[in-house]
Motif scaffolding. Structure first.
Motif, PDB file in Angstrom:
ATOM      1  N   THR A 240       0.840  -1.204   0.000  1.00 58.73           N
ATOM      2  CA  THR A 240       0.000   0.000   0.000  1.00 58.73           C
ATOM      3  C   THR A 240       0.872   1.250   0.000  1.00 58.73           C
ATOM      4  O   THR A 240       2.053   1.211   0.364  1.00 58.73           O
ATOM      5  CB  THR A 240      -0.917   0.051   1.234  1.00 58.73           C
ATOM      6  OG1 THR A 240      -0.120   0.196   2.415  1.00 58.73           O
ATOM      7  CG2 THR A 240      -1.779  -1.201   1.331  1.00 58.73           C
ATOM      8  N   SER A 243      -1.158   3.204   3.482  1.00 60.97           N
ATOM      9  CA  SER A 243      -2.409   2.536   3.881  1.00 60.97           C
ATOM     10  C   SER A 243      -3.639   3.208   3.277  1.00 60.97           C
ATOM     11  O   SER A 243      -4.747   3.078   3.805  1.00 60.97           O
ATOM     12  CB  SER A 243      -2.533   2.495   5.424  1.00 60.97           C
ATOM     13  OG  SER A 243      -1.459   1.759   5.984  1.00 60.97           O
ATOM     14  N   GLN A 244      -3.444   3.925   2.150  1.00 59.23           N
ATOM     15  CA  GLN A 244      -4.548   4.610   1.469  1.00 59.23           C
ATOM     16  C   GLN A 244      -4.830   4.018   0.101  1.00 59.23           C
ATOM     17  O   GLN A 244      -5.978   4.021  -0.355  1.00 59.23           O
ATOM     18  CB  GLN A 244      -4.226   6.100   1.317  1.00 59.23           C
ATOM     19  CG  GLN A 244      -4.008   6.832   2.616  1.00 59.23           C
ATOM     20  CD  GLN A 244      -5.257   6.877   3.475  1.00 59.23           C
ATOM     21  OE1 GLN A 244      -6.337   7.219   2.988  1.00 59.23           O
ATOM     22  NE2 GLN A 244      -5.120   6.528   4.740  1.00 59.23           N
ATOM     23  N   ARG A 299     -14.243   7.721   5.142  1.00 58.25           N
ATOM     24  CA  ARG A 299     -13.596   8.407   6.268  1.00 58.25           C
ATOM     25  C   ARG A 299     -14.629   8.836   7.297  1.00 58.25           C
ATOM     26  O   ARG A 299     -14.377   8.768   8.507  1.00 58.25           O
ATOM     27  CB  ARG A 299     -12.810   9.605   5.748  1.00 58.25           C
ATOM     28  CG  ARG A 299     -12.080  10.395   6.816  1.00 58.25           C
ATOM     29  CD  ARG A 299     -11.140  11.417   6.206  1.00 58.25           C
ATOM     30  NE  ARG A 299     -10.009  10.760   5.568  1.00 58.25           N
ATOM     31  CZ  ARG A 299      -8.903  10.412   6.220  1.00 58.25           C
ATOM     32  NH1 ARG A 299      -8.780  10.654   7.516  1.00 58.25           N
ATOM     33  NH2 ARG A 299      -7.925   9.829   5.567  1.00 58.25           N
ATOM     34  N   LYS A 304     -10.276   4.921   7.826  1.00 55.97           N
ATOM     35  CA  LYS A 304      -9.224   5.873   7.488  1.00 55.97           C
ATOM     36  C   LYS A 304      -7.996   5.205   6.900  1.00 55.97           C
ATOM     37  O   LYS A 304      -7.164   5.865   6.286  1.00 55.97           O
ATOM     38  CB  LYS A 304      -8.829   6.678   8.727  1.00 55.97           C
ATOM     39  CG  LYS A 304      -9.973   7.495   9.317  1.00 55.97           C
ATOM     40  CD  LYS A 304      -9.515   8.271  10.532  1.00 55.97           C
ATOM     41  CE  LYS A 304     -10.665   9.097  11.119  1.00 55.97           C
ATOM     42  NZ  LYS A 304     -10.233   9.862  12.317  1.00 55.97           N
ATOM     43  N   LYS A 305      -7.852   3.901   7.086  1.00 60.43           N
ATOM     44  CA  LYS A 305      -6.708   3.162   6.570  1.00 60.43           C
ATOM     45  C   LYS A 305      -7.142   1.786   6.086  1.00 60.43           C
ATOM     46  O   LYS A 305      -8.194   1.269   6.501  1.00 60.43           O
ATOM     47  CB  LYS A 305      -5.633   3.018   7.656  1.00 60.43           C
ATOM     48  CG  LYS A 305      -4.979   4.318   8.074  1.00 60.43           C
ATOM     49  CD  LYS A 305      -3.866   4.059   9.091  1.00 60.43           C
ATOM     50  CE  LYS A 305      -3.176   5.367   9.484  1.00 60.43           C
ATOM     51  NZ  LYS A 305      -2.078   5.127  10.467  1.00 60.43           N
ATOM     52  N   ASN A 307      -6.648  -1.925   6.361  1.00 60.77           N
ATOM     53  CA  ASN A 307      -6.132  -2.853   7.363  1.00 60.77           C
ATOM     54  C   ASN A 307      -5.337  -3.971   6.680  1.00 60.77           C
ATOM     55  O   ASN A 307      -5.868  -4.671   5.808  1.00 60.77           O
ATOM     56  CB  ASN A 307      -7.295  -3.453   8.164  1.00 60.77           C
ATOM     57  CG  ASN A 307      -6.829  -4.232   9.368  1.00 60.77           C
ATOM     58  OD1 ASN A 307      -5.650  -4.579   9.494  1.00 60.77           O
ATOM     59  ND2 ASN A 307      -7.756  -4.529  10.277  1.00 60.77           N
TER      60      ASN A 307
END
Length: 403
Positions: A240, A243-244, A299, A304-305, A307
């Protein structure tokens, strides 16, 4: 003694009259005060009747000066009074001369606060902080303006057409959605899978045409890099960006260097055309399969990330290989095609022979376009010739006279 007589004495004038009786011995002028002894190198006494009188003494009259005597009426001796007045005048005159000399010295213009290290620190710091804050704000505005001006809207794409790779990614996406259904909106459609080779900004149709020309100029450079060989791109593993953005990794191997060289050559080719391309962006080949920015609502819902546990079973999975066959100039903003792929302005086929009907059409259109471009260039050069311009003006003038 009246005030008028005192003024005359201070001015060096004396009225004629009976001479006063001799009195006590006149006091001798005192030597220069110690206070002024160190200033004699700097001060040059100005000539004047008062100073000359002090030097010669009270018994010597200055040439041309009037005399003034007071009748014997007792009280203060006239000579003593005159000496006192002269001394006071000399003292004031010396003090004035001393201040004049000090003003003319080089150190006279220095502020005493600066000389003693006394500064208005709070005011200076406040002023500097305001200036620093203004500079910082200007830099932020400039950076935002630059980012806005360079917001990419076009890119060079290597489309992913391998059924093996597409099938493997769809299995990965399905497994993630089963664990968190909210992420379904963050998944990239199977028709949009690609590798981004270069991003750029094209503002109008003229710049798009320049981009198309640059793309076709890139083709022989790529073929020279590959030297007639096929470039196979194997994909394996998951990673990633912060993580986005989730993507399938390009496996390490001998194929990396040719691909990096192609990307660098593309950047140079487009920049030489005056196109803002690849600015401050390091090329890292990857195949995106999901990104949270596709669904801003995530969000708000607490996502938000990405996993890592969602894709841990695929962390080293082999997805397949893609052969480099085509490079497209695609739009990020125009409507996608019916198959889910991006709007394509033009394409080049990597290899000696075109592959498929669409490739044949693109090749034909490019040749026709290059022919038209050559003719337009010839017409422009012809119209710039002075004799042609003179002939056109003459014909226009004759036509006006006829009408």
């Amino acid at each position: 003694m009246s005030r008028f007589q005192a003024l005359l004495r201070l001015g060096g004038l004396r009225l004629r009259g009976p001479r006063a009786a001799p009195g006590p011995a006149a006091a001798q002028p005192r030597p220069w005060p110690r206070l002024w002894s160190g200033l004699r190198l700097f001060l040059v006494p100005r000539p004047g009747p008062l100073r000359q009188a002090a030097i010669d003494g009270p018994g010597v009259q200055t040439t041309g000066a009037a005399t003034m005597e007071r009748p014997e009426t007792g009280g203060l001796n006239s000579n003593n009074y005159e000496n006192v007045a002269i001394k006071e005048e000399i003292s004031e005159e010396l003090e004035a001369n001393a201040m004049d000399s000090l003003v003319n010295m080089p150190l006279a213009t220095i502020d005493i606060r600066d000389d003693c290290g006394i500064t208005d620190a709070p005011l200076t710091n406040t002023k500097r902080s305001k200036e620093n804050e203004q500079i910082k704000n200007d830099q932020v505005k400039k950076r935002k303006r630059k980012q806005k001006d360079y917001q990419p809207n076009y890119f060079l794409s290597i489309p992913i057409t391998s059924k093996e790779i597409i099938g493997g990614i769809k299995i990965l996406q399905k497994a993630i959605i089963q664990q968190d259904t909210r992420l379904a909106k963050a998944m990239v459609g199977d028709g949009s899978f690609h590798i981004t080779l270069l991003v750029m900004r094209l503002l109008n149709e003229d710049e798009i045409n320049i981009g198309i020309d640059a793309l076709w100029e890139l083709k022989p450079y790529i073929e020279e890099i590959l030297q007639g060989k096929h470039l196979t791109l194997p994909f394996q593993g998951i990673d990633t960006f912060g993580s986005q953005v989730g993507f399938v990794k390009l496996k390490e191997g001998d194929h990396i260097n040719p691909l990096l060289e192609i990307a660098e050559t593309a950047k140079k080719t487009f920049q030489e055309k005056g196109i803002l391309a690849g600015e401050n962006r390091h090329f890292k080949p990857h195949l995106t399969f999901m990104k949270l920015s596709k669904a801003p609502v995530l969000r708000k819902n607490g996502v938000k990330k990405i996993n890592p546990e969602l894709y841990e079973k695929f962390i080293n999975c082999r997805f397949g290989e893609e052969m480099l066959q085509r490079i497209d100039l695609c739009s990020m903003q125009k409507k996608k095609r019916s198959d889910g792929y991006y709007h394509c302005e033009s394409s080049i086929v990597i290899g000696k022979k075109p592959i498929g009907i669409q490739d044949l059409i693109n090749e034909a259109l490019h040749q026709e376009r290059m022919c038209l471009k050559s003719k337009v260039k010839q017409i422009k050069e012809l119209l710039l010739k002075p004799e042609i311009q003179a002939k056109i003006r003459k014909e226009l003038l004759e036509e006006r006279l006829i009408h």
